[in-house]
Design a protein around this motif. Structure first.
Motif, PDB file in Angstrom:
ATOM      1  N   MET A   1       0.655  -1.152   0.282  1.00 37.69           N
ATOM      2  CA  MET A   1      -0.722  -0.382  -0.478  1.00 37.69           C
ATOM      3  C   MET A   1       0.938   1.245   0.057  1.00 37.69           C
ATOM      4  SD  MET A   1      -2.368   1.276   3.022  1.00 37.69           S
ATOM      5  CE  MET A   1      -2.610  -0.041   3.559  1.00 37.69           C
ATOM      6  N   SER A   2      -0.004   2.052  -0.767  1.00 39.38           N
ATOM      7  CA  SER A   2       1.296   3.507  -0.814  1.00 39.38           C
ATOM      8  C   SER A   2       0.103   4.676  -0.377  1.00 39.38           C
ATOM      9  CB  SER A   2       1.915   3.716  -2.418  1.00 39.38           C
ATOM     10  OG  SER A   2       0.866   3.625  -3.345  1.00 39.38           O
ATOM     11  N   GLY A   3       0.754   6.087  -0.023  1.00 31.93           N
ATOM     12  CA  GLY A   3      -0.347   6.653   0.336  1.00 31.93           C
ATOM     13  C   GLY A   3       0.932   7.940   0.077  1.00 31.93           C
ATOM     14  N   GLN A   4      -0.117   9.560   0.305  1.00 29.21           N
ATOM     15  CA  GLN A   4       0.407  10.306   0.607  1.00 29.21           C
ATOM     16  C   GLN A   4      -1.047  11.098   1.812  1.00 29.21           C
ATOM     17  OE1 GLN A   4       0.852  12.784  -3.082  1.00 29.21           O
ATOM     18  NE2 GLN A   4       0.638  15.053  -0.761  1.00 29.21           N
ATOM     19  N   LEU A   5      -0.494  12.108   2.845  1.00 31.12           N
ATOM     20  CA  LEU A   5      -1.456  12.428   3.555  1.00 31.12           C
ATOM     21  C   LEU A   5      -0.382  13.569   4.064  1.00 31.12           C
ATOM     22  CD1 LEU A   5      -4.061  12.179   5.410  1.00 31.12           C
ATOM     23  CD2 LEU A   5      -2.226  11.196   7.366  1.00 31.12           C
ATOM     24  N   THR A   6      -1.100  14.990   3.721  1.00 31.01           N
ATOM     25  CA  THR A   6      -1.205  16.013   4.149  1.00 31.01           C
ATOM     26  C   THR A   6      -2.352  16.934   4.855  1.00 31.01           C
ATOM     27  OG1 THR A   6      -0.376  15.710   1.890  1.00 31.01           O
ATOM     28  CG2 THR A   6      -0.809  18.639   2.939  1.00 31.01           C
ATOM     29  N   LEU A   7      -1.798  17.208   5.840  1.00 35.80           N
ATOM     30  CA  LEU A   7      -2.741  17.842   7.390  1.00 35.80           C
ATOM     31  C   LEU A   7      -2.649  19.130   6.655  1.00 35.80           C
ATOM     32  CD1 LEU A   7      -4.194  17.343   9.167  1.00 35.80           C
ATOM     33  CD2 LEU A   7      -2.605  16.735  10.792  1.00 35.80           C
ATOM     34  N   ARG A   8      -3.322  20.099   6.447  1.00 34.99           N
ATOM     35  CA  ARG A   8      -2.836  21.695   6.686  1.00 34.99           C
ATOM     36  C   ARG A   8      -3.801  21.920   8.032  1.00 34.99           C
ATOM     37  NH1 ARG A   8      -3.505  21.451   1.014  1.00 34.99           N
ATOM     38  NH2 ARG A   8      -0.989  21.107   0.056  1.00 34.99           N
ATOM     39  N   ASN A   9      -2.997  23.100   8.931  1.00 36.14           N
ATOM     40  CA  ASN A   9      -3.771  23.756   9.721  1.00 36.14           C
ATOM     41  C   ASN A   9      -4.030  25.160   9.897  1.00 36.14           C
ATOM     42  OD1 ASN A   9      -5.120  24.340  12.110  1.00 36.14           O
ATOM     43  ND2 ASN A   9      -2.735  24.275  13.930  1.00 36.14           N
ATOM     44  N   ARG A  10      -5.073  25.683   9.638  1.00 36.77           N
ATOM     45  CA  ARG A  10      -5.245  26.800   9.502  1.00 36.77           C
ATOM     46  C   ARG A  10      -6.024  27.334  10.728  1.00 36.77           C
ATOM     47  NH1 ARG A  10      -6.168  24.780   4.042  1.00 36.77           N
ATOM     48  NH2 ARG A  10      -8.261  25.339   3.930  1.00 36.77           N
ATOM     49  N   GLN A  11      -6.448  27.000  11.443  1.00 35.20           N
ATOM     50  CA  GLN A  11      -7.481  27.274  12.529  1.00 35.20           C
ATOM     51  C   GLN A  11      -6.254  27.410  14.019  1.00 35.20           C
ATOM     52  OE1 GLN A  11      -7.720  25.684  15.304  1.00 35.20           O
ATOM     53  NE2 GLN A  11      -6.346  24.618  14.505  1.00 35.20           N
ATOM     54  N   ARG A  12      -6.896  28.126  15.062  1.00 34.97           N
ATOM     55  CA  ARG A  12      -5.826  28.938  16.092  1.00 34.97           C
ATOM     56  C   ARG A  12      -7.027  28.433  17.406  1.00 34.97           C
ATOM     57  NH1 ARG A  12      -1.865  33.996  15.036  1.00 34.97           N
ATOM     58  NH2 ARG A  12      -1.519  32.897  12.738  1.00 34.97           N
ATOM     59  N   THR A  13      -7.730  27.720  17.105  1.00 35.44           N
ATOM     60  CA  THR A  13      -8.755  27.434  18.055  1.00 35.44           C
ATOM     61  C   THR A  13      -7.871  26.899  19.482  1.00 35.44           C
ATOM     62  OG1 THR A  13     -10.520  26.942  17.139  1.00 35.44           O
ATOM     63  CG2 THR A  13     -10.750  26.226  19.168  1.00 35.44           C
TER      64      THR A  13
ATOM     65  N   HIS B   1      -6.973  -0.239   9.322  1.00 36.46           N
ATOM     66  CA  HIS B   1      -8.607  -0.482   8.842  1.00 36.46           C
ATOM     67  C   HIS B   1      -8.571  -0.550   8.155  1.00 36.46           C
ATOM     68  CE1 HIS B   1      -9.139  -0.378  13.476  1.00 36.46           C
ATOM     69  NE2 HIS B   1      -7.888   0.242  13.462  1.00 36.46           N
ATOM     70  N   PHE B   2      -8.595   0.674   6.979  1.00 32.92           N
ATOM     71  CA  PHE B   2      -9.205   0.304   5.969  1.00 32.92           C
ATOM     72  C   PHE B   2      -9.251   0.213   4.538  1.00 32.92           C
ATOM     73  CE2 PHE B   2     -11.452   3.719   8.274  1.00 32.92           C
ATOM     74  CZ  PHE B   2     -12.670   3.409   7.593  1.00 32.92           C
ATOM     75  N   HIS B   3      -7.311  -0.061   4.743  1.00 36.07           N
ATOM     76  CA  HIS B   3      -6.600  -1.092   3.820  1.00 36.07           C
ATOM     77  C   HIS B   3      -6.457  -0.255   2.598  1.00 36.07           C
ATOM     78  CE1 HIS B   3      -6.007  -3.426   7.166  1.00 36.07           C
ATOM     79  NE2 HIS B   3      -7.377  -3.196   7.302  1.00 36.07           N
ATOM     80  N   PRO B   4      -6.774   0.519   1.987  1.00 40.29           N
ATOM     81  CA  PRO B   4      -6.459   1.036   0.253  1.00 40.29           C
ATOM     82  C   PRO B   4      -5.505   0.394  -0.537  1.00 40.29           C
ATOM     83  CG  PRO B   4      -6.799   3.148   1.068  1.00 40.29           C
ATOM     84  CD  PRO B   4      -6.711   2.130   2.442  1.00 40.29           C
ATOM     85  N   GLN B   5      -5.014   0.543  -1.608  1.00 37.85           N
ATOM     86  CA  GLN B   5      -4.101  -0.033  -2.251  1.00 37.85           C
ATOM     87  C   GLN B   5      -3.372   1.189  -2.497  1.00 37.85           C
ATOM     88  OE1 GLN B   5      -5.174  -1.756  -6.166  1.00 37.85           O
ATOM     89  NE2 GLN B   5      -6.074  -3.505  -5.337  1.00 37.85           N
ATOM     90  N   HIS B   6      -4.175   2.314  -2.825  1.00 38.41           N
ATOM     91  CA  HIS B   6      -3.330   3.766  -2.394  1.00 38.41           C
ATOM     92  C   HIS B   6      -4.447   4.644  -1.872  1.00 38.41           C
ATOM     93  CE1 HIS B   6      -0.992   6.755  -3.917  1.00 38.41           C
ATOM     94  NE2 HIS B   6      -1.840   7.105  -4.612  1.00 38.41           N
ATOM     95  N   PHE B   7      -4.292   5.769  -1.328  1.00 36.20           N
ATOM     96  CA  PHE B   7      -4.717   6.967  -0.797  1.00 36.20           C
ATOM     97  C   PHE B   7      -3.699   8.451  -1.063  1.00 36.20           C
ATOM     98  CE2 PHE B   7      -2.013   5.341   3.280  1.00 36.20           C
ATOM     99  CZ  PHE B   7      -1.473   6.031   3.187  1.00 36.20           C
ATOM    100  N   GLU B   8      -5.078   9.128  -1.321  1.00 35.76           N
ATOM    101  CA  GLU B   8      -4.492   9.858  -1.203  1.00 35.76           C
ATOM    102  C   GLU B   8      -5.306  11.372  -0.287  1.00 35.76           C
ATOM    103  OE1 GLU B   8      -2.804  12.493  -5.383  1.00 35.76           O
ATOM    104  OE2 GLU B   8      -3.265  10.241  -5.787  1.00 35.76           O
ATOM    105  N   LEU B   9      -4.662  12.153   0.765  1.00 38.66           N
ATOM    106  CA  LEU B   9      -5.986  12.358   1.763  1.00 38.66           C
ATOM    107  C   LEU B   9      -5.122  13.745   2.139  1.00 38.66           C
ATOM    108  CD1 LEU B   9      -8.248  12.460   3.257  1.00 38.66           C
ATOM    109  CD2 LEU B   9      -7.691  10.899   5.125  1.00 38.66           C
ATOM    110  N   CYS B  10      -5.540  15.272   1.977  1.00 38.32           N
ATOM    111  CA  CYS B  10      -5.064  16.113   2.267  1.00 38.32           C
ATOM    112  C   CYS B  10      -6.538  16.643   3.816  1.00 38.32           C
ATOM    113  CB  CYS B  10      -5.377  17.198   1.763  1.00 38.32           C
ATOM    114  SG  CYS B  10      -4.855  18.837   1.809  1.00 38.32           S
ATOM    115  N   VAL B  11      -5.886  16.590   4.157  1.00 40.00           N
ATOM    116  CA  VAL B  11      -6.730  17.286   5.309  1.00 40.00           C
ATOM    117  C   VAL B  11      -6.927  18.657   6.256  1.00 40.00           C
ATOM    118  CG1 VAL B  11      -7.899  16.791   8.684  1.00 40.00           C
ATOM    119  CG2 VAL B  11      -6.457  14.666   7.094  1.00 40.00           C
TER     120      VAL B  11
END
Length: 155
Positions: A1-13, A32-42
């Motif tokens: 499995m390969s993947g890219q996970l990006t996390l951006r914080n634009r809050q100050r709460t 828990h999800f086991h995708p073959q590949h993931f690209e997720l930006c949070v």
């Protein structure tokens, strides 16, 4: 499995331990999800930005807890490709309402968004019940593996 996970914080709460949240997100995806590949930006955002996203893309008024955009081809169920916006102001408010922590709410929203990207829907009552049950099961699993209090960084 390969993947890219990006996390951006634009809050100050709240001051969020992004590396720790990234570890939780990666564990959810791989264990828990086991995708073959993931690209997720949070995107972690405050209420004003969430309200703009909600109005612009969904034509809904006001802020909301999480909005997920699925960019994957629906026929490719083994892939997760999308982005989500999580509102920390809503996490704090709902944590007070449900007598939990904002950290648990944040992880619940992350799980909720990943479930949407994995094909879950919450538009009808029966589907919403099924999704909520899976969301709670995954949150319990994450809480056994991670100390969610570590999501808050002290300045």
């Amino acid at each position: 499995m390969s993947g890219q996970l990006t996390l951006r914080n634009r809050q100050r709460t709240r001051s969020v331990n992004r590396p720790f949240l990234r570890r939780i997100a990666r564990a959810l995806l791989t264990e828990h999800f086991h995708p073959q590949h993931f690209e997720l930006c949070v995107h972690l955002v405050a209420a004003p930005e969430m309200a703009r996203v909600n109005q612009t893309f969904l034509q809904h008024e006001g802020s909301t807890d999480v909005i997920t955009f699925n960019h994957a081809d629906p026929a490719q169920t083994e892939l997760i490709h999308g982005e989500m916006f999580i509102c920390l102001d809503d996490a704090v408010a709902q944590a007070r309402q449900f007598r939990t922590t904002w950290q648990a709410e944040l992880v619940r929203y992350l799980i909720h968004g990943i479930l949407h990207l994995h094909g879950f829907d919450d538009l009808k009552a029966t589907a919403r019940t099924k999704m909520k049950k899976e969301e709670s099961r995954l949150l319990r699993a994450v809480c056994r593996e991670f100390d969610l209090a570590q999501l808050e960084t002290r300045n």
